[in-house]
Design an enzyme around this catalytic site. Structure first.
Site, PDB file in Angstrom:
ATOM      1  N   CYS A   1      -6.743   3.864  -3.349  1.00  0.00           N
ATOM      2  CA  CYS A   1      -6.888   2.333  -2.659  1.00  0.00           C
ATOM      3  C   CYS A   1      -7.967   1.710  -3.490  1.00  0.00           C
ATOM      4  O   CYS A   1      -7.757   0.550  -4.087  1.00  0.00           O
ATOM      5  CB  CYS A   1      -7.029   2.562  -1.205  1.00  0.00           C
ATOM      6  SG  CYS A   1      -5.785   3.200  -0.492  1.00  0.00           S
TER       7      CYS A   1
ATOM      8  N   HIS B   1     -11.058  -2.867   2.051  1.00  0.00           N
ATOM      9  CA  HIS B   1     -11.461  -1.702   1.399  1.00  0.00           C
ATOM     10  C   HIS B   1     -12.352  -1.569   0.138  1.00  0.00           C
ATOM     11  O   HIS B   1     -12.261  -1.004  -0.976  1.00  0.00           O
ATOM     12  CB  HIS B   1     -10.140  -0.604   0.905  1.00  0.00           C
ATOM     13  CG  HIS B   1     -10.583   0.856   1.099  1.00  0.00           C
ATOM     14  ND1 HIS B   1      -9.599   1.950   1.300  1.00  0.00           N
ATOM     15  CD2 HIS B   1     -11.503   1.627   1.508  1.00  0.00           C
ATOM     16  CE1 HIS B   1      -9.930   2.953   1.549  1.00  0.00           C
ATOM     17  NE2 HIS B   1     -11.195   2.775   1.615  1.00  0.00           N
TER      18      HIS B   1
ATOM     19  N   ASP C   1       0.876  -1.083  -0.147  1.00  0.00           N
ATOM     20  CA  ASP C   1       0.105  -0.048   0.100  1.00  0.00           C
ATOM     21  C   ASP C   1       0.869   1.227   0.058  1.00  0.00           C
ATOM     22  O   ASP C   1       1.871   1.654   0.804  1.00  0.00           O
ATOM     23  CB  ASP C   1      -0.882  -0.076   1.100  1.00  0.00           C
ATOM     24  CG  ASP C   1      -2.038   0.931   1.150  1.00  0.00           C
ATOM     25  OD1 ASP C   1      -2.246   1.728   0.163  1.00  0.00           O
ATOM     26  OD2 ASP C   1      -2.992   1.090   1.889  1.00  0.00           O
ATOM     27  N   ASP C   2       0.705   2.273  -0.882  1.00  0.00           N
ATOM     28  CA  ASP C   2       1.477   3.265  -1.079  1.00  0.00           C
ATOM     29  C   ASP C   2       2.941   3.167  -1.164  1.00  0.00           C
ATOM     30  O   ASP C   2       3.557   4.114  -0.822  1.00  0.00           O
ATOM     31  CB  ASP C   2       1.018   4.219   0.345  1.00  0.00           C
ATOM     32  CG  ASP C   2      -0.179   4.902   0.005  1.00  0.00           C
ATOM     33  OD1 ASP C   2      -1.134   4.507  -0.808  1.00  0.00           O
ATOM     34  OD2 ASP C   2      -0.462   5.727   0.838  1.00  0.00           O
TER      35      ASP C   2
ATOM     36  N   SER D   1      -8.225   1.468   5.231  1.00  0.00           N
ATOM     37  CA  SER D   1      -7.041   1.902   5.410  1.00  0.00           C
ATOM     38  C   SER D   1      -7.071   1.975   7.059  1.00  0.00           C
ATOM     39  O   SER D   1      -7.917   2.285   7.837  1.00  0.00           O
ATOM     40  CB  SER D   1      -6.764   3.274   4.882  1.00  0.00           C
ATOM     41  OG  SER D   1      -6.729   2.822   3.444  1.00  0.00           O
TER      42      SER D   1
ATOM     43  N   ARG E   1      -7.774  -1.998  -6.066  1.00  0.00           N
ATOM     44  CA  ARG E   1      -8.238  -3.174  -5.592  1.00  0.00           C
ATOM     45  C   ARG E   1      -9.284  -3.892  -6.241  1.00  0.00           C
ATOM     46  O   ARG E   1      -9.319  -5.044  -6.561  1.00  0.00           O
ATOM     47  CB  ARG E   1      -8.605  -3.114  -3.973  1.00  0.00           C
ATOM     48  CG  ARG E   1      -7.174  -2.970  -2.983  1.00  0.00           C
ATOM     49  CD  ARG E   1      -7.580  -2.592  -1.904  1.00  0.00           C
ATOM     50  NE  ARG E   1      -6.220  -2.649  -0.916  1.00  0.00           N
ATOM     51  CZ  ARG E   1      -5.326  -1.657  -1.069  1.00  0.00           C
ATOM     52  NH1 ARG E   1      -5.253  -0.721  -2.051  1.00  0.00           N
ATOM     53  NH2 ARG E   1      -4.117  -1.759  -0.432  1.00  0.00           N
TER      54      ARG E   1
ATOM     55  N   ASP F   1       0.096  -1.158  -4.956  1.00  0.00           N
ATOM     56  CA  ASP F   1      -1.236  -0.815  -5.208  1.00  0.00           C
ATOM     57  C   ASP F   1      -1.393   0.671  -5.941  1.00  0.00           C
ATOM     58  O   ASP F   1      -2.165   0.854  -6.876  1.00  0.00           O
ATOM     59  CB  ASP F   1      -2.280  -0.805  -4.054  1.00  0.00           C
ATOM     60  CG  ASP F   1      -2.012   0.633  -3.011  1.00  0.00           C
ATOM     61  OD1 ASP F   1      -0.968   0.931  -2.863  1.00  0.00           O
ATOM     62  OD2 ASP F   1      -2.980   1.044  -2.340  1.00  0.00           O
ATOM     63  N   ASN F   2      -0.494   1.459  -5.605  1.00  0.00           N
ATOM     64  CA  ASN F   2      -0.440   2.987  -6.465  1.00  0.00           C
ATOM     65  C   ASN F   2       0.857   3.558  -5.661  1.00  0.00           C
ATOM     66  O   ASN F   2       1.465   2.804  -4.864  1.00  0.00           O
ATOM     67  CB  ASN F   2      -1.528   3.632  -6.019  1.00  0.00           C
ATOM     68  CG  ASN F   2      -1.939   3.692  -4.337  1.00  0.00           C
ATOM     69  OD1 ASN F   2      -2.935   3.275  -4.309  1.00  0.00           O
ATOM     70  ND2 ASN F   2      -0.988   4.429  -3.737  1.00  0.00           N
TER      71      ASN F   2
ATOM     72  N   HIS G   1       1.392   2.579   3.724  1.00  0.00           N
ATOM     73  CA  HIS G   1       0.493   3.667   4.101  1.00  0.00           C
ATOM     74  C   HIS G   1       0.935   4.029   5.541  1.00  0.00           C
ATOM     75  O   HIS G   1       1.023   3.448   6.430  1.00  0.00           O
ATOM     76  CB  HIS G   1      -1.064   2.997   3.909  1.00  0.00           C
ATOM     77  CG  HIS G   1      -2.168   4.140   3.966  1.00  0.00           C
ATOM     78  ND1 HIS G   1      -2.618   4.935   4.859  1.00  0.00           N
ATOM     79  CD2 HIS G   1      -2.996   4.104   3.032  1.00  0.00           C
ATOM     80  CE1 HIS G   1      -3.422   5.677   4.403  1.00  0.00           C
ATOM     81  NE2 HIS G   1      -3.779   5.395   3.038  1.00  0.00           N
TER      82      HIS G   1
ATOM     83  N   LYS H   1       0.682   9.817  -5.848  1.00  0.00           N
ATOM     84  CA  LYS H   1      -0.562   9.208  -5.669  1.00  0.00           C
ATOM     85  C   LYS H   1      -1.687  10.220  -5.966  1.00  0.00           C
ATOM     86  O   LYS H   1      -1.407  11.248  -5.711  1.00  0.00           O
ATOM     87  CB  LYS H   1      -0.450   8.709  -4.177  1.00  0.00           C
ATOM     88  CG  LYS H   1      -1.892   8.149  -3.533  1.00  0.00           C
ATOM     89  CD  LYS H   1      -1.961   7.665  -2.230  1.00  0.00           C
ATOM     90  CE  LYS H   1      -3.389   7.247  -1.701  1.00  0.00           C
ATOM     91  NZ  LYS H   1      -3.417   6.558  -0.482  1.00  0.00           N
TER      92      LYS H   1
ATOM     93  N   LYS I   1      -6.023  -5.563   4.385  1.00  0.00           N
ATOM     94  CA  LYS I   1      -6.774  -4.321   4.024  1.00  0.00           C
ATOM     95  C   LYS I   1      -7.663  -4.824   2.936  1.00  0.00           C
ATOM     96  O   LYS I   1      -7.295  -4.937   1.816  1.00  0.00           O
ATOM     97  CB  LYS I   1      -6.019  -3.218   3.670  1.00  0.00           C
ATOM     98  CG  LYS I   1      -6.673  -1.865   2.978  1.00  0.00           C
ATOM     99  CD  LYS I   1      -5.882  -0.824   2.891  1.00  0.00           C
ATOM    100  CE  LYS I   1      -6.485   0.096   2.007  1.00  0.00           C
ATOM    101  NZ  LYS I   1      -5.714   1.345   1.603  1.00  0.00           N
TER     102      LYS I   1
END
Length: 538
Positions: free
Chosen positions: A84, A139, A44-45, A162, A88, A302-303, A251, A333, A137
């Site tokens: 996010c 989401h 994540d991130d 998150s 996903r 994810d990004n 994240h 992001k 996670k």
């Protein structure tokens, strides 16, 4: 081989934690004709540059670097969206947000989630005989039928969104500051906050909230334990399995607990990278000890990094988005600049994925769905179109050819959510809109519409600093192809089976294990598990 020698071998390997592969080898376990297992780990991130320049050994991700050296690293791999929930949703459906309906994030109070008429990867594989598990996670909606257990996953352990979307009492998770959950009669409220303060962050095991607020300092290790337990049970059952792990890393908020006693004074972000690296290593080690030759492990981001968090965000590497930086605002992001959606990715499958190979193929998170479905011998759902491709030839056949065209949706920066206004065409990238995301300095680049579009040659200009000259020969050669590609996909979407998302919010759907207590506080013992037959038990 005598039984005594065999017994010594088994005892020795059992001591190392790798008992089951030898038992299977000698007593009729896995065969190459068996359906493969899949482990998909989504960071994540995390920035493209967080694994070291040019994928050289990075001090904080030694285990991931080792996995890359034992498998395939991707240098032109992209998120399907740069935030996010849409990212996903695309991973689990193989479809862009314009098709699956998920164009922006779900909230704590969201009534809906990933549309129920969308078929998830877990649902496809479960129909094909797989045991399916999801850890981490989610989401994609937590209320009612949007919960993971109703979207194809036999087992779920994790948080519904998150980990900054709920207050906690965890010491050390103060980067940026997260106020502790209120313990009085009234919730604490703040007009300007980095973390929610009204409701405690919940931890689920299947359909039950087992802890609220969750203890973030132990969450990574609990994820590792649950993941390894799932792999062990599924392997023992002799059924193929899918395990999807959605990490909280990288994240914010980031832990500061590991910094004490660190003589090198590493940053909270570096500490988080090391914790994530250790978690991934524990999962990989369990795969190696139970089903190494029959398990495909795919690590993906994810990004890109959340630039407005400054030193608490990751590195975009050379993908600086310099044109946007000069205008002000972020190029990471939420944006369609390379720093927003070009992500780290590693594929590992001993004996199948070649060792120490760097792939330059243009690939996407969208490709996970069709690739895994094909390798599992399953069929794509009917009545809908997909934006991903089967990457098997890249993974196993030595091909460096992926997508000719990728479309990057607006993901919270300028423009309409989900709109396809950035087009990647081979080495070229065309922007019809820019701006709109907050940078570390607090600036937000102005929303600018470009007609004709800005076009960059990424082969010559990875930093996206200077667009091609409008009217120049190269620009005029590329522009018609960009327009044709964009018009074609928009026409295809218009004739597709499009899903609609319910983004309604209602405070009554907020996850709460004890609504009689401020911030929904509770501490309970997990009472649910998944059986080897794949049934959820309570």
């Amino acid at each position: 081989m005598t039984w005594l020698v065999l017994k010594v071998l088994l005892v020795g390997v059992s001591f190392l934690g790798c008992f089951y592969p030898l038992v299977d080898f000698y007593f009729g376990g896995e065969t190459r004709g068996q359906k493969p297992n899949f482990v998909i780990i989504l960071a994540d991130d995390m920035g493209w540059g967080d694994l070291g320049a040019n994928w050289a050994a990075a001090k904080d991700t030694a285990n991931l670097d080792k996995m890359a050296a034992e498998g395939m690293r991707f240098v032109d791999f992209h998120a399907a969206a740069s935030t996010c929930s849409p990212s996903r949703a695309s991973l689990l459906t193989g479809r862009l947000g314009l098709r699956n309906g998920v164009t922006h994030n779900f909230a704590v109070t969201s009534v809906g989630g990933l549309p129920l008429n969308e078929t998830t990867l877990a649902e496809v594989l479960r129909q094909a005989g797989y045991i399916t598990g999801m850890i981490g996670k989610w989401h994609l909606g937590h209320h009612s039928s949007y919960h993971p257990n109703f979207r194809g996953f036999d087992y779920y352990f994790g948080i519904p969104y998150s980990h900054d979307m709920g207050c906690t009492d965890t010491p050390g998770y103060n980067h940026p500051p997260c106020p502790a959950c209120p313990q009085g009669e009234r919730p604490a409220r703040s007009a300007d906050r980095d973390c929610y303060t009204d409701v405690a962050l919940p931890l689920y095991e299947n359909l039950s909230i087992v802890e609220q607020p969750v203890n973030l300092s132990s969450l990574a290790q609990r994820y590792a334990e649950k993941a390894t337990q799932f792999i062990q049970r599924a392997s023992t059952s002799r059924r193929p399995f899918l395990l999807y792990v959605g990490l909280a890393h990288m994240h914010v908020p980031l832990t500061g607990t590991q910094l004490s006693g660190d003589p090198q004074g590493r940053t909270p972000y570096a500490a988080g990278l090391r914790e994530m690296d250790s978690l991934v290593a524990q999962i990989k080690d369990k795969v190696d000890c139970t089903a190494k030759e029959n398990t495909f492990l795919w690590f993906i981001g994810d990004n890109g990094p959340w630039a407005q968090k400054c030193e608490l965000a990751g590195s975009v590497g050379p993908f600086a988005g310099s044109w946007q930086v000069r205008q002000g605002g972020s190029s990471a992001k939420q944006t369609t600049w390379e720093g927003g959606h070009r992500v780290p990715a590693v594929a590992y499958w001993p004996g199948r994925v070649p060792v120490n190979v760097t792939s330059t193929a243009l690939l996407s998170v969208l490709d996970v769905f069709p690739t895994v479905v094909a390798l599992a011998g399953a069929s794509l759902p009917r009545g809908r179109r997909f934006d991903g491709l089967d990457a098997s030839e890249v993974l196993f056949g030595g091909s460096q050819t992926g997508h000719e065209v990728l479309f990057h949706p607006n993901s919270g920066a300028a423009g309409e959510y989900g709109a396809l206004q950035t087009v990647r065409l081979e080495r070229y990238k065309a922007f019809f809109i820019t701006g709109g995301a907050k940078a570390c300095d607090g600036s937000v680049g102005p929303e600018q519409h470009h007609e004709p579009p800005l076009i960059f040659n990424l082969e010559d200009d990875v930093a996206e600093a200077v667009p091609l000259e409008r009217g120049g020969a190269e620009y005029e050669r590329v522009l018609p192809r960009v327009r044709e590609a964009l018009a074609s996909v928009l026409q295809d979407v218009a004739h597709d089976n499009i899903s609609r998302v319910d983004y309604t919010r209602d405070p009554s759907v907020t996850p709460c294990c004890n609504p009689q207590r401020t911030a929904c506080r509770c501490q309970t013992t997990p009472q649910t598990h998944v059986s080897t037959s794949g049934n959820v038990r309570h």
